[in-house]
Design a protein around this motif. Sequence first.
Motif, PDB file in Angstrom:
ATOM      1  N   MET A 128      13.114  48.159  50.016  1.00 40.45           N
ATOM      2  CA  MET A 128      13.940  48.449  48.843  1.00 40.45           C
ATOM      3  C   MET A 128      14.788  47.237  48.462  1.00 40.45           C
ATOM      4  O   MET A 128      14.830  46.831  47.288  1.00 40.45           O
ATOM      5  N   HIS A 129      15.485  46.646  49.442  1.00 40.26           N
ATOM      6  CA  HIS A 129      16.363  45.506  49.138  1.00 40.26           C
ATOM      7  C   HIS A 129      15.571  44.320  48.590  1.00 40.26           C
ATOM      8  O   HIS A 129      15.969  43.700  47.588  1.00 40.26           O
ATOM      9  N   ASP A 130      14.451  43.996  49.225  1.00 36.19           N
ATOM     10  CA  ASP A 130      13.657  42.846  48.779  1.00 36.19           C
ATOM     11  C   ASP A 130      13.055  43.090  47.402  1.00 36.19           C
ATOM     12  O   ASP A 130      13.044  42.185  46.545  1.00 36.19           O
ATOM     13  N   THR A 131      12.553  44.294  47.166  1.00 41.29           N
ATOM     14  CA  THR A 131      11.931  44.593  45.882  1.00 41.29           C
ATOM     15  C   THR A 131      12.952  44.527  44.757  1.00 41.29           C
ATOM     16  O   THR A 131      12.697  43.940  43.690  1.00 41.29           O
ATOM     17  N   PRO A 188       2.204  51.687  49.509  1.00 39.45           N
ATOM     18  CA  PRO A 188       2.062  52.691  50.570  1.00 39.45           C
ATOM     19  C   PRO A 188       3.405  53.230  51.056  1.00 39.45           C
ATOM     20  O   PRO A 188       4.322  52.467  51.363  1.00 39.45           O
ATOM     21  N   GLY A 189       3.506  54.547  51.137  1.00 40.66           N
ATOM     22  CA  GLY A 189       4.722  55.220  51.569  1.00 40.66           C
ATOM     23  C   GLY A 189       5.094  56.322  50.595  1.00 40.66           C
ATOM     24  O   GLY A 189       4.648  56.326  49.441  1.00 40.66           O
ATOM     25  N   LYS A 190       5.875  57.262  51.055  1.00 46.71           N
ATOM     26  CA  LYS A 190       6.343  58.330  50.181  1.00 46.71           C
ATOM     27  C   LYS A 190       7.470  57.794  49.297  1.00 46.71           C
ATOM     28  O   LYS A 190       8.018  56.712  49.546  1.00 46.71           O
ATOM     29  N   LYS A 191       7.828  58.531  48.235  1.00 48.87           N
ATOM     30  CA  LYS A 191       8.698  57.979  47.183  1.00 48.87           C
ATOM     31  C   LYS A 191      10.007  58.762  47.049  1.00 48.87           C
ATOM     32  O   LYS A 191      10.033  59.973  47.237  1.00 48.87           O
ATOM     33  N   LEU A 192      11.072  58.056  46.693  1.00 41.58           N
ATOM     34  CA  LEU A 192      12.351  58.701  46.361  1.00 41.58           C
ATOM     35  C   LEU A 192      13.055  57.900  45.286  1.00 41.58           C
ATOM     36  O   LEU A 192      13.182  56.678  45.396  1.00 41.58           O
ATOM     37  N   PHE A 217      14.744  54.395  46.198  1.00 38.83           N
ATOM     38  CA  PHE A 217      15.702  53.852  45.238  1.00 38.83           C
ATOM     39  C   PHE A 217      16.783  54.922  45.099  1.00 38.83           C
ATOM     40  O   PHE A 217      16.727  55.779  44.221  1.00 38.83           O
ATOM     41  N   SER A 218      17.747  54.894  46.007  1.00 42.74           N
ATOM     42  CA  SER A 218      18.677  56.006  46.179  1.00 42.74           C
ATOM     43  C   SER A 218      20.002  55.767  45.460  1.00 42.74           C
ATOM     44  O   SER A 218      20.220  54.739  44.811  1.00 42.74           O
ATOM     45  N   HIS A 219      20.902  56.736  45.639  1.00 44.69           N
ATOM     46  CA  HIS A 219      22.239  56.662  45.039  1.00 44.69           C
ATOM     47  C   HIS A 219      22.992  55.417  45.485  1.00 44.69           C
ATOM     48  O   HIS A 219      23.815  54.881  44.740  1.00 44.69           O
ATOM     49  N   ASP A 220      22.749  54.957  46.723  1.00 46.32           N
ATOM     50  CA  ASP A 220      23.490  53.813  47.250  1.00 46.32           C
ATOM     51  C   ASP A 220      23.244  52.541  46.449  1.00 46.32           C
ATOM     52  O   ASP A 220      24.060  51.608  46.502  1.00 46.32           O
ATOM     53  N   GLU A 221      22.146  52.485  45.702  1.00 50.37           N
ATOM     54  CA  GLU A 221      21.795  51.255  44.981  1.00 50.37           C
ATOM     55  C   GLU A 221      22.282  51.253  43.544  1.00 50.37           C
ATOM     56  O   GLU A 221      22.060  50.285  42.819  1.00 50.37           O
TER      57      GLU A 221
END
Length: 629
Positions: free
Chosen positions: A387-390, A462-466, A424-428
Amino acid sequence: MINLVLEQNLAEDGYLFNTGKSFKSYEFLGCHVLSSGITVFNVWAPHAKSVAVVGDFNEWQDSDLTKVGTTGIWHGEFNGVDPGSLYKFAITGPDGERNLKIDPYAREFEKKPGDAAVVIKPTDKKWHDSLWMARRKRSDSKKRPMNIYELHLGSWRRHEDGSYYSYSEIADELIPYVKKMDYTHVELMPVMEHLLDASWGYQQLGYFAITSRFGDVTGFLDLVDKLHQANIGVLVDWVPGHFIRNYDALYQYDGTPTYEYQDENRANNRGWGAWNFDLGKAQVHSFLISSAFYWLDDCHLDGLRVDSVSNMLYLDYDVGKEGLTNQKGDNRNLEGIEFLQQLNQVVHQEHPDVLMIAEESSAYAGVTDSIDNGGLGFDYKWNLGWMHDTLKFFEMDPLYRRDNFNLLTFAFVYMLNEKFILPFSHDEVVHGKKSLMHKMPGDRYNQFANLRTLMTYLAVFPGKKLTFMGSEWGQFLEWRDWSQLEWVDLKDPMNHKMQTFMQSLNRIYRDSRPLWEQDFEPAGMIYSNTDDAQSSTMGFIRQGKRKHQFVVAAFNFVPVERKDYRIGVPYAGEYELLINTEDANYGGTWTKLETKFTADKTPFNGQPASFTTTLPAMGALLIQPTKLK
């Protein structure tokens, strides 16, 4: 006086509680209204000199409880305590100081700013989600689509006067919206009772109580039930690492460190202004695991996202604790590791179909590995590195992306190390970090183009999404917990088209087996063009279990259209467009789309066949085969 049978039962329950093996301790601790009309109060306060219950039913005067043997449990039975009554425990500690304390097992609290517990009748909820629960038992989430819509109930929707929606009102609007947008699950930020709105629920007061902001426990259970009937999973954030600092809550509960560490340095969580649970104490294991079982059993939740796992794994995670080591000489919190393993083990023994998800920010190995292999036993881990790198890559001016392409490609190295959820959560999107839309570079048009490409990259990696609420239409303002989302944005054509795009993308994700059925298998990913930093383009293939089922993904991360862009594929034959992020219907500029592609046997980038197309500027294409040779 306690009758002998009751005393024996409490002694047996207390023994299990004190050995850390009472995983349904809420069934006897706390307040219970019996069918006979008697109300029973049981509370664990092992070092207290005396304990009494006080409430509006006795004019807040002491009604003494009796200590049950050596269990540390105090017990009392009273008539005339009606449901709806408020109460607290008056606990006199070893030093003779008397303090009013909450009931740690309360099922309901009065509305803020008060924190007295509420006497309630046993919940007689009749569930209507048997089909969902049966389907959940039969399915393997690892091989199913999982696209989570994260939301904060207090700011998703509000009334015009700023007041909260009730659980019933939330259900009426949330369920059709989630269905329309084709998300598979919702994840609710902590709905356990908390006093401070700005804590978002992460500074918890009640570990067995739904927040009263939106109604009572029946309203919440009905919300879960209706979501399940609509084929929507329900996940909730849960915080077993630390608790609210307030002195009338769990802190020094019996006048001594009861739930927190004896060592104040370990107990004090300076970074978050909280107290850390003593994860080496057997009774804390009973308390916390019972809390997990309450939400999973009584509330039918489909999983818990365990908050701040790193704080439970490391002794030196907090400010001022540098240099702390265990008996083995390293910085691991061995008690915390043991607790997490026990938590996941006992939960999965009873509910193998429930999801335990770790928010863990370090590179700790084996978070989702089995306990038998030395892992923690979680089902999923949030991939915070990805998440951070993307996001760092997408926030860049496209001019500099080719020199920082490793921000994207590095994730390919470790993407199978754990079973990841991509968040990509609330923290971002809070505390000055800006919304996802606002992070994107360029003018308004290019911001939307970047956001569509970012969301497509999320969908196919690859991976589940949020994703967090509001991101699905590109809300420009960062998240504010004190007001509802900017739904007025949807009157703007660009925001409305962004929402339409996400609706289409989510449906493609859900309907395309290659995008989820081999998320955690090497065979699920075919690298066709992932190292072309010079042109800032990328292509790869998500492979399904059947060899002729796959999705081709091609990305252009700069605002320069690439004509005659060649894409390598496993087979010659006919292909069709699934989505073009630059489609004018989604806010792009393409009014005429290339929807059909023919691959011939021209090898390219390690693939035996290929075709050419025009790759849109700052855009992405998803393509699937229709007839292969």
